[in-house]
Scaffold this motif. Sequence first.
Motif, PDB file in Angstrom:
ATOM      1  N   THR A 244       0.842  -1.205   0.000  1.00  0.00           N
ATOM      2  CA  THR A 244       0.000   0.000   0.000  1.00  0.00           C
ATOM      3  C   THR A 244       0.874   1.251   0.000  1.00  0.00           C
ATOM      4  OG1 THR A 244      -1.452  -1.274   1.426  1.00  0.00           O
ATOM      5  CG2 THR A 244      -1.954   1.065   1.193  1.00  0.00           C
ATOM      6  N   ALA A 245       1.875   1.265   0.888  1.00  0.00           N
ATOM      7  CA  ALA A 245       2.756   2.439   0.959  1.00  0.00           C
ATOM      8  C   ALA A 245       3.522   2.600  -0.349  1.00  0.00           C
ATOM      9  CB  ALA A 245       3.719   2.286   2.134  1.00  0.00           C
ATOM     10  N   ASN A 246       4.024   1.489  -0.880  1.00  0.00           N
ATOM     11  CA  ASN A 246       4.784   1.583  -2.132  1.00  0.00           C
ATOM     12  C   ASN A 246       3.909   2.118  -3.265  1.00  0.00           C
ATOM     13  OD1 ASN A 246       6.865   0.488  -0.670  1.00  0.00           O
ATOM     14  ND2 ASN A 246       7.447  -0.972  -2.244  1.00  0.00           N
ATOM     15  N   GLU A 247       2.638   1.684  -3.286  1.00  0.00           N
ATOM     16  CA  GLU A 247       1.730   2.162  -4.326  1.00  0.00           C
ATOM     17  C   GLU A 247       1.502   3.670  -4.190  1.00  0.00           C
ATOM     18  OE1 GLU A 247      -1.568  -0.538  -4.700  1.00  0.00           O
ATOM     19  OE2 GLU A 247      -2.716   0.965  -5.803  1.00  0.00           O
ATOM     20  N   GLN A 248       1.405   4.139  -2.946  1.00  0.00           N
ATOM     21  CA  GLN A 248       1.215   5.582  -2.745  1.00  0.00           C
ATOM     22  C   GLN A 248       2.456   6.359  -3.198  1.00  0.00           C
ATOM     23  OE1 GLN A 248      -0.032   6.227   1.325  1.00  0.00           O
ATOM     24  NE2 GLN A 248      -1.966   5.147   1.019  1.00  0.00           N
ATOM     25  N   ASP A 251       2.310   6.413  -6.998  1.00  0.00           N
ATOM     26  CA  ASP A 251       1.261   7.266  -7.566  1.00  0.00           C
ATOM     27  C   ASP A 251       1.455   8.745  -7.225  1.00  0.00           C
ATOM     28  OD1 ASP A 251       0.151   5.007  -8.553  1.00  0.00           O
ATOM     29  OD2 ASP A 251      -1.421   4.832  -7.031  1.00  0.00           O
ATOM     30  N   ALA A 252       1.817   8.989  -5.934  1.00  0.00           N
ATOM     31  CA  ALA A 252       1.836  10.382  -5.482  1.00  0.00           C
ATOM     32  C   ALA A 252       3.202  10.830  -4.976  1.00  0.00           C
ATOM     33  CB  ALA A 252       0.810  10.555  -4.355  1.00  0.00           C
ATOM     34  N   GLY A 253       4.016   9.883  -4.508  1.00  0.00           N
ATOM     35  CA  GLY A 253       5.327  10.255  -3.978  1.00  0.00           C
ATOM     36  C   GLY A 253       5.314  10.520  -2.495  1.00  0.00           C
ATOM     37  N   LEU A 258       1.962   8.278   7.713  1.00  0.00           N
ATOM     38  CA  LEU A 258       3.128   7.398   7.817  1.00  0.00           C
ATOM     39  C   LEU A 258       3.164   6.637   9.145  1.00  0.00           C
ATOM     40  CD1 LEU A 258       5.337   6.821   5.751  1.00  0.00           C
ATOM     41  CD2 LEU A 258       6.764   8.515   6.882  1.00  0.00           C
ATOM     42  N   GLN A 259       2.543   7.251  10.192  1.00  0.00           N
ATOM     43  CA  GLN A 259       2.533   6.570  11.500  1.00  0.00           C
ATOM     44  C   GLN A 259       1.741   5.263  11.443  1.00  0.00           C
ATOM     45  OE1 GLN A 259       0.921   9.323  10.805  1.00  0.00           O
ATOM     46  NE2 GLN A 259      -1.154   9.239  11.634  1.00  0.00           N
ATOM     47  N   ASP A 260       0.882   5.137  10.429  1.00  0.00           N
ATOM     48  CA  ASP A 260       0.070   3.915  10.308  1.00  0.00           C
ATOM     49  C   ASP A 260       0.685   2.913   9.327  1.00  0.00           C
ATOM     50  OD1 ASP A 260      -1.830   4.977  12.049  1.00  0.00           O
ATOM     51  OD2 ASP A 260      -2.786   6.096  10.406  1.00  0.00           O
ATOM     52  N   TRP A 261       1.921   3.169   8.930  1.00  0.00           N
ATOM     53  CA  TRP A 261       2.589   2.249   7.981  1.00  0.00           C
ATOM     54  C   TRP A 261       2.539   0.833   8.537  1.00  0.00           C
ATOM     55  CZ3 TRP A 261       6.214  -1.477   7.309  1.00  0.00           C
ATOM     56  CH2 TRP A 261       6.775  -1.651   6.041  1.00  0.00           C
TER      57      TRP A 261
END
Length: 422
Positions: A244-248, A251-253, A258-261
């Motif tokens: 999920t983080a990598n996709e963000q 898509d957006a950079g 981030l605290q919920d990574w």
Amino acid sequence: MNVSKLIGLAAIVLSVGIKASFLPQNLLAEEAKAAEEWSLSQEEKELVNVTNDDILGERGKDGVWEFHLYTTDGYIEMTNGDLVWVFGYTHAKGSFKDVGEVKTKEQVEQLLEPVKVPSDPIHLFVGEKARITLHNTGMHYADEHSGINHVAHTIHFHGLDLTPSVDGVPSLPVDPILEHQAFTYEITPQYEGSFMGHCHVDSFNHILAGMYFPIIIHQDRTKTAYGYKYDRDYTLFFSELSSTANEQLQDAGVVHGLQDWKADYFLINGRTFTDNLYHPRSVINDPRSRIVAHEDETVLLRFMAIGADHVFAVHPHGYHMEVIALDGRKLKSTYEKDTLCITSGERIDVLVKIPHFASQRKCLSCNLGAGITIMHDHNLRGMVSTGKYPMGALTIFDVQGKEKAPQPEQPVKGKPYNPLEH
Ligand SMILES: [Cu+2]
């Protein structure tokens, strides 16, 4: 000098002159270049036995080990069939050679190995200088409006005691490496052991997106570590990945909240185990991750870990491990563990001694003979990826009788694992 010697000398001069004048210029240039290049001795070519078939660095004209790493992005396939976008380090196809500056997606695909997580280990030797050049090729599979495009990168040599100029922390004092630029880190390792390299720009995002790799430093050119002899060695890099983080980032950079990574994949050498034992992307179908060992052998396991907050609790069934080194330093006395906690940044080196099977005959229930036993993360969160169990950090010991000489027509390495053969 008599007449016959004079005639002989004239003939030599004449033949050398003819030979030189008839050789094409480009051939002479190639010969001259070959003479300048450092050639690996037979002993050094056999170093692949010590590096466990990992690719060696190149040798520069002055004998210095040279590595060219390239940053790029791409996809890795997981055992559930998902493709996860990652970015990290890679190198030329089949070598660490310099292939010049690489700028386009076409050049990346043509010249470089596809990106891996972690990227391939680099092997260095105590007291031998190495030049490691990092080339930033940019991103090629990110959204064109993503803020991840054009970001800078570095290499931090984690665990090596180096000067700030090669420490890889941005602008302390060296600026990070911008897109389409390169920088050479020149280092001479002082200590043998297990280390890692990772990016230190926007470390949370860049490391967890895939920018890390093992660094193994050898004391000499034999299968020894910290003075202990071993027969086989495996480097097992445990890590967390959030698709999920990598996709963000793609898509957006930017990763929102981030605290919920939260990791949705728990990996050994970039792979998860899965209940389909034949899956080609499973940990146990990777010859570098499935621990094959034979009677009477000593196996060195180099554990490494990187992640956001998970502590891997590595637990082999059937064996206790002898811990010989922590974070690249030999222990003054070893100790035994069957559950070993390892978390981000740590390296732990252990020996597993496979006994002589006949010596165990008195004990029918002792699991010290041939057969398959698992080794897995006993923090069971790490056995669940994308909500599925058993999909996570698990590999196996595949212990066999004394090694037989391999038949030439039978590939030993890279063969899909078939549990029915055992
Ligand atoms: Cu980076």
